[in-house]
Write a protein that holds these residues in place. Structure first.
Motif, PDB file in Angstrom:
ATOM      1  N   ARG A  85       6.022   2.592   0.105  1.00 17.99           N
ATOM      2  CA  ARG A  85       5.070   1.497  -0.065  1.00 17.99           C
ATOM      3  C   ARG A  85       5.229   0.611   1.164  1.00 17.99           C
ATOM      4  N   CYS A 141      -6.972   0.112   6.175  1.00 10.55           N
ATOM      5  CA  CYS A 141      -6.861   0.523   4.773  1.00 10.55           C
ATOM      6  C   CYS A 141      -8.131   0.284   3.954  1.00 10.55           C
ATOM      7  N   MET A 175      -2.600   7.634   3.714  1.00 13.30           N
ATOM      8  CA  MET A 175      -2.684   6.714   2.585  1.00 13.30           C
ATOM      9  C   MET A 175      -2.851   7.497   1.283  1.00 13.30           C
ATOM     10  N   GLU A 224       0.838  -1.202   0.000  1.00 11.34           N
ATOM     11  CA  GLU A 224       0.000   0.000   0.000  1.00 11.34           C
ATOM     12  C   GLU A 224       0.872   1.251   0.000  1.00 11.34           C
ATOM     13  N   TRP A 239       1.797   5.012   0.986  1.00 11.39           N
ATOM     14  CA  TRP A 239       1.493   5.960   2.047  1.00 11.39           C
ATOM     15  C   TRP A 239       2.499   7.106   2.014  1.00 11.39           C
TER      16      TRP A 239
END
Length: 523
Positions: A274, A359, A236, A190, A192
């Protein structure tokens, strides 16, 4: 192999002198192991990256004699309040209550640059440790009797040899790549943005008093209260947002507009990452060991990144010391990967589960998540502790007889001594220990004392402060250890140098069996 007969220039070379490498070098120095630490960077990075540590790590720093120097840069980590899709409180993640099981605040925040400087200086203080900064590892080759490293630095390019190498050279580890070791992907990826701020008085008044997790599907955001005026936001990034563009001040302040304006704070750092969940497929290749970010990366949601790296080297160095002294065979070193890889994988899995909750981007799924989490607390926000999220050691050097305490951290009470109130480690030292319930028959047994001395175990008997347990028994202030013995139905615990429980016993016959098993495993 004994270090005294080695023909290599160093017994251990540490590649990478960040927090994990500096702690490794100090632990090696404390054992008197002839060591070299190298790093291609000359100076500590002047901005914060890691921000959290816990009581297990501060206990280790205290064992090294450096905790008091670090205290000005450390503060308690307050509870993290999790807010759902509609802004409602859905749960808290906090720390266990007093009396604290290891004697310190269980979870803390810290400012990395000065802490890292202190850790580096401490490592340099040991006569057996050399440090070379501005030095790059170019090549590494192994042979049956050692490792050859090609280094390039102020002394030009040269080769040197070592009995063992610990690679603490970060996520892009050149050692790991040269050894051809890959990562197992635990499937978390993910984007951020991490923002660190120095906040002024007007800004502090606008911010939450405690840490917070805004589980808003439109933009999940973490807020962390650092030491002093240091505050961190982890934000995020959304599909289509360019990570580099989002690091620019105008974009950062746009994202922070809900809480602060540029008049409220100074931007210290903005960096896009990430968040990954990766674990090295191998932690040992012959005489080379991976540690820290070279061996694993995990999402930051309960602040365990640096803690994991320090746990790695704390687990490894005492085993290396035994092998280098000739006290144990090489097979002991295989328990490093067994223990640390399993621990990291289990903790990363738990952190991932928290991350997936945080998330969630789908509004309907987020609403269902909030209902589920509140239901788990009986309709009210429940509190879970960071300490229950961190697992015990599930394998490796533990007693064969199963027991719930095997692989857990042994508690550390405050004890009352002639020198005043002290933590157990300060009063008695670390290393291998046999800790006994002070009012048990085991504490009075001469045979038990003789067996402990024969095996090199420091014998410690502990009773409550309000009990007259006789000579040679320490009195503890708050019943931390005696309650632990009662809760787990035992009267003796064999504790490893890294403070994990090897095994426990209820009586002398049980203890004899556990000690015999330990002697066989170590030799």
């Amino acid at each position: 192999m004994s270090g005294s007969t080695s023909a290599n220039e160093f017994q251990v070379v540490v590649v990478g002198f960040g927090p994990s490498g500096a702690v490794a070098a100090s632990l090696l120095g404390a054992e008197g192991i002839r060591s070299l630490a190298v790093d291609r960077d000359r100076a500590v990075y002047d901005k914060p990256r890691a921000i959290a540590l816990d009581h297990e790590i501060l206990r280790l720093f205290d064992n090294l004699g450096v905790a008091e120097q670090l205290r000005p840069y450390i503060a308690p980590f307050p509870a993290s309040e999790h807010f759902g899709a509609r802004g409602q409180l859905i749960r808290r993640i906090d720390m266990v209550s007093e009396p604290y099981p290891l004697g310190y605040t269980p979870t803390m925040v810290f400012t990395q640059p000065p802490v890292e400087e202190i850790l580096r200086a401490h490592a340099r203080s040991y006569p057996s440790v050399e440090v070379e900064l501005g030095t790059e590892l170019r090549r590494i080759e192994q042979a049956p009797d050692g490792v050859t490293l090609e280094l390039r630095g102020d002394r030009g390019t040269r080769n040197l040899t070592a009995d063992y190498v610990i690679a603490c050279d970060g996520a892009s580890s050149s050692v790991r790549r040269q050894l051809g070791i890959g990562f197992d992907d635990l499937v978390f990826d993910e984007p951020w943005l991490v923002v660190d701020l120095r906040v002024n008085v007007s800004g502090l008044a606008k911010l939450p008093r405690t840490a917070a997790q805004f589980c808003d599907p439109s933009r999940p955001t973490t807020y962390i209260v650092g030491p002093g005026t240091h505050r961190r936001f982890e934000i995020m990034l959304l599909p289509g947002e360019d990570p580099r563009a989002m690091e620019q001040p105008e974009q950062v302040w746009r994202l922070l507009a809900r809480w602060l304006t540029p008049d409220d704070a100074t931007l210290w750092r903005a960096a896009s990452y990430r968040f990954h969940a990766l674990v090295a497929s191998k932690w040992r290749e012959g005489r080379v060991f991976l540690a820290g970010d070279a061996a694993h990366q995990q999402p930051p949601f309960i602040g365990q990144g640096m803690c994991q790296g320090v746990r790695d080297v704390a687990n490894l160095v005492w085993k290396l010391a035994r092998v280098l002294r000739g006290d144990s065979g090489d097979a002991l070193l295989d328990t490093y990967q067994d223990e640390r890889s399993a621990h990291v994988r289990e903790l990363t899995t738990r952190i991932k589960a928290i991350g997936h909750v945080i998330c969630e981007r789908d509004p309907e799924a987020a609403a269902a998540r909030d209902i589920r989490i509140l239901a788990e607390g009986g309709g009210e926000p429940r509190t879970i502790t960071r300490q229950e999220i961190v697992p015990p050691l599930s394998c490796g050097l533990r007693a064969d007889a199963p027991h719930a305490t095997n692989g857990t951290l042994f508690p550390q009470p405050w004890v009352l001594t002639a020198g005043g109130r002290q933590l157990l480690d300060s009063a008695c030292g670390a290393g291998w220990r046999l800790v006994l319930r002070g009012d048990s028959a085991l504490a009075q047994s001469r045979d038990v004392a003789a067996r402990a001395a024969e095996m090199g175990l420091r014998r410690i008997a502990i009773a409550r402060a309000d009990r007259d347990a006789g000579a040679g028994v320490l009195r503890e202030e708050s019943g931390v250890v005696t309650d632990w013995f009662a809760r787990h139905g035992c009267a003796a615990a064999i504790v490893r140098p890294d403070h994990y429980v090897y095994g426990v016993a209820a009586d002398e016959a049980d203890l004899a069996g556990v000690l015999s098993g330990l002697a066989a495993r170590l030799q």
